[in-house]
Design a protein around this motif. Sequence first.
Motif, PDB file in Angstrom:
ATOM      1  N   ASP A 256      -1.259  14.925  -4.094  1.00 19.97           N
ATOM      2  CA  ASP A 256      -1.914  13.649  -4.348  1.00 19.97           C
ATOM      3  C   ASP A 256      -3.359  13.768  -3.865  1.00 19.97           C
ATOM      4  O   ASP A 256      -3.616  13.834  -2.666  1.00 19.97           O
TER       5      ASP A 256
ATOM      6  N   GLY B   5      -2.807   2.525   9.104  1.00 19.64           N
ATOM      7  CA  GLY B   5      -3.176   3.315   7.934  1.00 19.64           C
ATOM      8  C   GLY B   5      -3.816   4.641   8.272  1.00 19.64           C
ATOM      9  O   GLY B   5      -4.130   5.427   7.374  1.00 19.64           O
TER      10      GLY B   5
ATOM     11  N   GLY C 222       0.738   3.237  -3.285  1.00 17.15           N
ATOM     12  CA  GLY C 222      -0.033   4.448  -3.027  1.00 17.15           C
ATOM     13  C   GLY C 222       0.777   5.716  -3.169  1.00 17.15           C
ATOM     14  O   GLY C 222       0.238   6.769  -3.517  1.00 17.15           O
ATOM     15  N   ALA C 223       2.081   5.625  -2.878  1.00 16.55           N
ATOM     16  CA  ALA C 223       2.951   6.804  -2.954  1.00 16.55           C
ATOM     17  C   ALA C 223       3.690   6.876  -4.286  1.00 16.55           C
ATOM     18  O   ALA C 223       4.703   7.568  -4.396  1.00 16.55           O
TER      19      ALA C 223
ATOM     20  N   ARG D 277       3.298   7.591   4.345  1.00 16.76           N
ATOM     21  CA  ARG D 277       2.588   8.199   3.206  1.00 16.76           C
ATOM     22  C   ARG D 277       2.606   9.724   3.310  1.00 16.76           C
ATOM     23  O   ARG D 277       2.871  10.431   2.336  1.00 16.76           O
ATOM     24  N   GLU D 278       2.298  10.235   4.507  1.00 14.97           N
ATOM     25  CA  GLU D 278       2.246  11.685   4.660  1.00 14.97           C
ATOM     26  C   GLU D 278       3.622  12.301   4.491  1.00 14.97           C
ATOM     27  O   GLU D 278       3.765  13.340   3.833  1.00 14.97           O
TER      28      GLU D 278
ATOM     29  N   LEU E 210      -5.124  11.739  -0.942  1.00 18.05           N
ATOM     30  CA  LEU E 210      -4.855  12.013   0.470  1.00 18.05           C
ATOM     31  C   LEU E 210      -5.592  13.251   0.980  1.00 18.05           C
ATOM     32  O   LEU E 210      -5.420  13.633   2.132  1.00 18.05           O
TER      33      LEU E 210
ATOM     34  N   LEU F  20       2.021   3.134   8.308  1.00 13.63           N
ATOM     35  CA  LEU F  20       1.725   3.412   6.905  1.00 13.63           C
ATOM     36  C   LEU F  20       1.323   4.867   6.720  1.00 13.63           C
ATOM     37  O   LEU F  20       1.768   5.542   5.783  1.00 13.63           O
TER      38      LEU F  20
ATOM     39  N   GLU G  20       4.570  12.481   0.877  1.00 10.44           N
ATOM     40  CA  GLU G  20       3.756  13.506   0.222  1.00 10.44           C
ATOM     41  C   GLU G  20       4.261  14.906   0.555  1.00 10.44           C
ATOM     42  O   GLU G  20       4.416  15.752  -0.341  1.00 10.44           O
TER      43      GLU G  20
ATOM     44  N   GLN H 184       0.827  -1.210   0.000  1.00 11.64           N
ATOM     45  CA  GLN H 184       0.000   0.000   0.000  1.00 11.64           C
ATOM     46  C   GLN H 184       0.860   1.258   0.000  1.00 11.64           C
ATOM     47  O   GLN H 184       0.539   2.237  -0.687  1.00 11.64           O
ATOM     48  N   LEU H 185       1.957   1.224   0.768  1.00  8.59           N
ATOM     49  CA  LEU H 185       2.835   2.391   0.838  1.00  8.59           C
ATOM     50  C   LEU H 185       3.442   2.708  -0.513  1.00  8.59           C
ATOM     51  O   LEU H 185       3.318   3.831  -1.023  1.00  8.59           O
TER      52      LEU H 185
END
Length: 297
Positions: free
Chosen positions: A148, A272, A31-32, A133-134, A151, A129, A137, A27-28
């Motif tokens: 993105d 998450g 998703g990124a 992700r943050e 998010l 996660l 970003e 997912q990381l």
Amino acid sequence: MPSVKKLRIGLIANRSHQDAANSALVQLISGARHALHFLQPEFVVVGRTLDAMITHGLLDICQHVERFPYGREGGLMKLVSRVVDTDPARAVDAVIYLIDPVDPSSVFPEAVALKRQCVIHKKPFLATLASAREWLELEAISRGAMADASLQSSFDLQHEGIALIAHDAMKEKMLTLAEKHFALLDRFAHRYATGTTGGLLNQLAQKIKGEQAGRNWVRPFLSGPLGGDAQLAELVLERAIRRILFLEDPHVARQHEADIQLLERAARTVTGFAQVISEAGGADHWLTCLDQRTRLP
């Protein structure tokens, strides 16, 4: 214009976060993809995590990779060394360690040392996660990338809660950060804190907003040693708090260490959703980038 240094990121995931097709590791990176394509970071990846990346076909997204040994062969120990390395060609700038809260390896000495050295050397330690992700970003946005859109909801601060916690030696740092970024923090729907920190932040808010308007700016809970961390952990598990700014003093022995770990474990349980920012040196940068991201469409 001088070129921006390419990021070097240490990467490891506990087994439950790497094997499945929908694991946190997958997912990381999937998703990124947008941020990673823009940043083109170099990854230093501990053995089995890299095996999982190959299995899931993730190396087309992460093309610059250095393999470290498996954890049982000292890979995590070597990663701690790269956190403290003074050679910029070898050192990592941040560590992503996707921790399963029930995996006993996350409390091995090398795992504990990894986080502690990140705090000491002022480097992000990203254990969920959501935090990874943050961070990717925000780093991409700070260097000129587009936002993105997937998010976007997490940056709608009018519906978000934040916890602000500081050890005794870090309380002055917390007040300095809160005053500098008061407008940003004031946009959160809810602010929470433990004990003395909450009282100090409300005094600051009264100075800025007026005695009545600032009186309950932060909702204070018990002090950490008396259970305040546990109270906040419950709110994290209920998804009322997404971000925890916890300014730690890594140089003191803490009788309530178990309570601190409880709060971090709560965030890792909802990996998450929640995140803990422990590194005071980068908190100012994080808050600046967060403010920048929340103002983008």
